[in-house]
Enzyme design. Structure first.
Site, PDB file in Angstrom:
ATOM      1  N   SER A 117       0.835  -1.201   0.000  1.00  0.00           N
ATOM      2  CA  SER A 117       0.000   0.000   0.000  1.00  0.00           C
ATOM      3  C   SER A 117       0.869   1.250   0.000  1.00  0.00           C
ATOM      4  O   SER A 117       0.463   2.295  -0.517  1.00  0.00           O
ATOM      5  CB  SER A 117      -0.938   0.007   1.211  1.00  0.00           C
ATOM      6  OG  SER A 117      -0.226   0.171   2.421  1.00  0.00           O
ATOM      7  N   ASP A 162       8.780  -2.687  -5.205  1.00  0.00           N
ATOM      8  CA  ASP A 162       7.393  -2.272  -5.008  1.00  0.00           C
ATOM      9  C   ASP A 162       7.014  -1.113  -5.914  1.00  0.00           C
ATOM     10  O   ASP A 162       5.958  -1.114  -6.556  1.00  0.00           O
ATOM     11  CB  ASP A 162       7.162  -1.858  -3.546  1.00  0.00           C
ATOM     12  CG  ASP A 162       7.401  -2.994  -2.586  1.00  0.00           C
ATOM     13  OD1 ASP A 162       7.598  -4.138  -3.052  1.00  0.00           O
ATOM     14  OD2 ASP A 162       7.396  -2.743  -1.363  1.00  0.00           O
TER      15      ASP A 162
END
Ligand code: ADP
Ligand code: MG
Length: 373
Positions: A117, A162
């Site tokens: 996230s 990421d």
């Protein structure tokens, strides 16, 4: 339709961008050894709507935290808004004239579950600010900047996977990333066309001692590379592994090296199978990756091992923990019409062991950073 987009309060906005969370299909703890990873983007994403302000000031409101934070160019922001302020900081550091903006954030990426996230938030904020500024910064250059925001501003020592996944992934593909050169390749991973799906199971195991264990693994790899006189463990190939292991006295270090070297090869073998259009063939590689993380890298916990065992027994083609370890999520490659059975088997095994019930959802590889309004 993306549910995060629906959660975004009505504008007006001058621009709206979305960036997804991600899972790593294979290639764990290879990134800091200059090796290979193969993430794909989730359908879950973080959406940021922006309105231009006529002063050098930023406000950010998150639907998740219910808070609004305001900061100027010189302020040092803490907490969740630091991911946003870090992006403003890094863009200005890189010489981009970022206009002041009011930002609104909505997301359906679970926080802290290893689904990234944080990168989804950084990448969406970066995209929306660059759009407002009218700056056409190539997508390939953005992951390093977002990583720098997280490393230097937020203070989290993460690799570049990421942000690369959240920015660059394509629908129906996995992103083959060489963590040394940052070269990328979009590898076809069209599960639906082959009657397959990936079931993600969040083990909900409580994370403990994660950062200390991570640092210890990293140190072990760096020391081993020094002893073996290579820049990084990436430079040992499977053919050279037996000789390398003979040069190491420490049994624990030998296990760590064996994981990294064999895991890099499993990424290459997975890419090969996917290039050949055979997604089913990657199942055994996933399962071997899990065994290596469990036995050689020693980063699994009973909950994730239980998911893997139960999923395989229920007919999954392969299953492995994804992410840094000590909890987090498991990926199981399953026939699309058997997801329910595999999930039920995992739930049954958890109930029997007395573990907190897991979360589970089916994913197909989704699109990276994109403009949605
Ligand atoms: P992960 O990236 O695996 O979800 P991290 O610890 O790296 O876990 O990042 C999670 C943190 O990112 C949250 O605790 C929060 O501070 C911040 N964050 C992510 N998305 C949002 C959001 N939509 N709103 C506010 N904060 C967010
Ligand atoms: Mg993160």
């Amino acid at each position: 339709m993306n549910s995060a987009v629906e959660r975004l309060p009505d504008g007006p906005y001058d621009a709206v961008w979305a960036s997804p969370g991600r899972v790593n299909l294979i290639g764990e703890h290879t990134d800091y050894n200059d090796g290979f990873v193969l993430p794909f983007a989730l359908p879950h994403s973080t959406v940021v709507g922006a309105r231009r302000l006529d002063r050098p000031e930023w406000t950010v409101t998150s639907e998740q935290t219910g808070e609004t934070v305001t900061f100027g160019p010189q302020d040092k922001v803490d907490g969740w808004a630091s991911y946003v302020a870090g992006v403003v900081w890094v863009l200005r550091e890189a010489g981009h004239d970022v206009p002041g903006a009011a930002l609104t954030v909505a997301s359906d990426v679970p926080f802290g579950a290893g689904l990234s996230s944080s990168a989804a938030l950084e990448c969406a904020v970066m995209a929306v600010l660059l759009d407002l500024a009218g700056i056409d910064l190539p997508m390939a250059l953005r992951p390093r900047l977002a990583q720098r925001a997280e490393n230097e501003y937020v203070g989290a020592p993460t690799g570049v996977m990421d942000q690369s996944a959240s920015t660059l992934c394509r629908e129906g593909h996995a992103l083959f990333l060489d963590c040394r050169s940052l070269a990328t390749e979009q590898v076809p991973f069209d599960l639906a066309a082959q009657g397959l799906a990936v079931l993600v199971v969040d083990s909900r195991a409580p994370h403990a001692h994660v950062s200390g264990e991570y640092a210890a693994r990293r140190r072990s790899c760096e020391e081993a590379a020094k002893i073996l006189d290579v820049p990084a463990l990436r430079d040992i190939d499977p053919a050279g592994l037996p000789a390398a292991l003979e040069r190491l006295d420490d049994e624990v270090m030998r296990k760590r090296v064996r994981h990294v070297v064999t895991e890099d090869q499993r990424v290459l073998d997975t890419v090969e199978a996917l290039r050949a259009g055979d997604a089913r063939a990657i199942g055994p590689l996933m399962t071997a990756s899990h065994a290596s993380m469990r036995d050689d890298y020693e980063i699994t916990v009973p909950q994730v091992d239980t998911v893997v065992t139960a999923a395989l027994a229920a007919g999954a083609h392969g299953a492995r923990m994804t992410g840094g370890g000590f909890g987090g999520c498991v990926l199981a490659l399953v026939d699309a019409d058997r997801c329910g059975e595999v999930e039920a088997a995992v739930r049954g095994a958890f109930a029997e062991a007395g573990f907190t019930p897991p979360d589970a959802f089916v994913v197909t590889p989704a699109e990276g950073t994109r403009k949605v309004g």
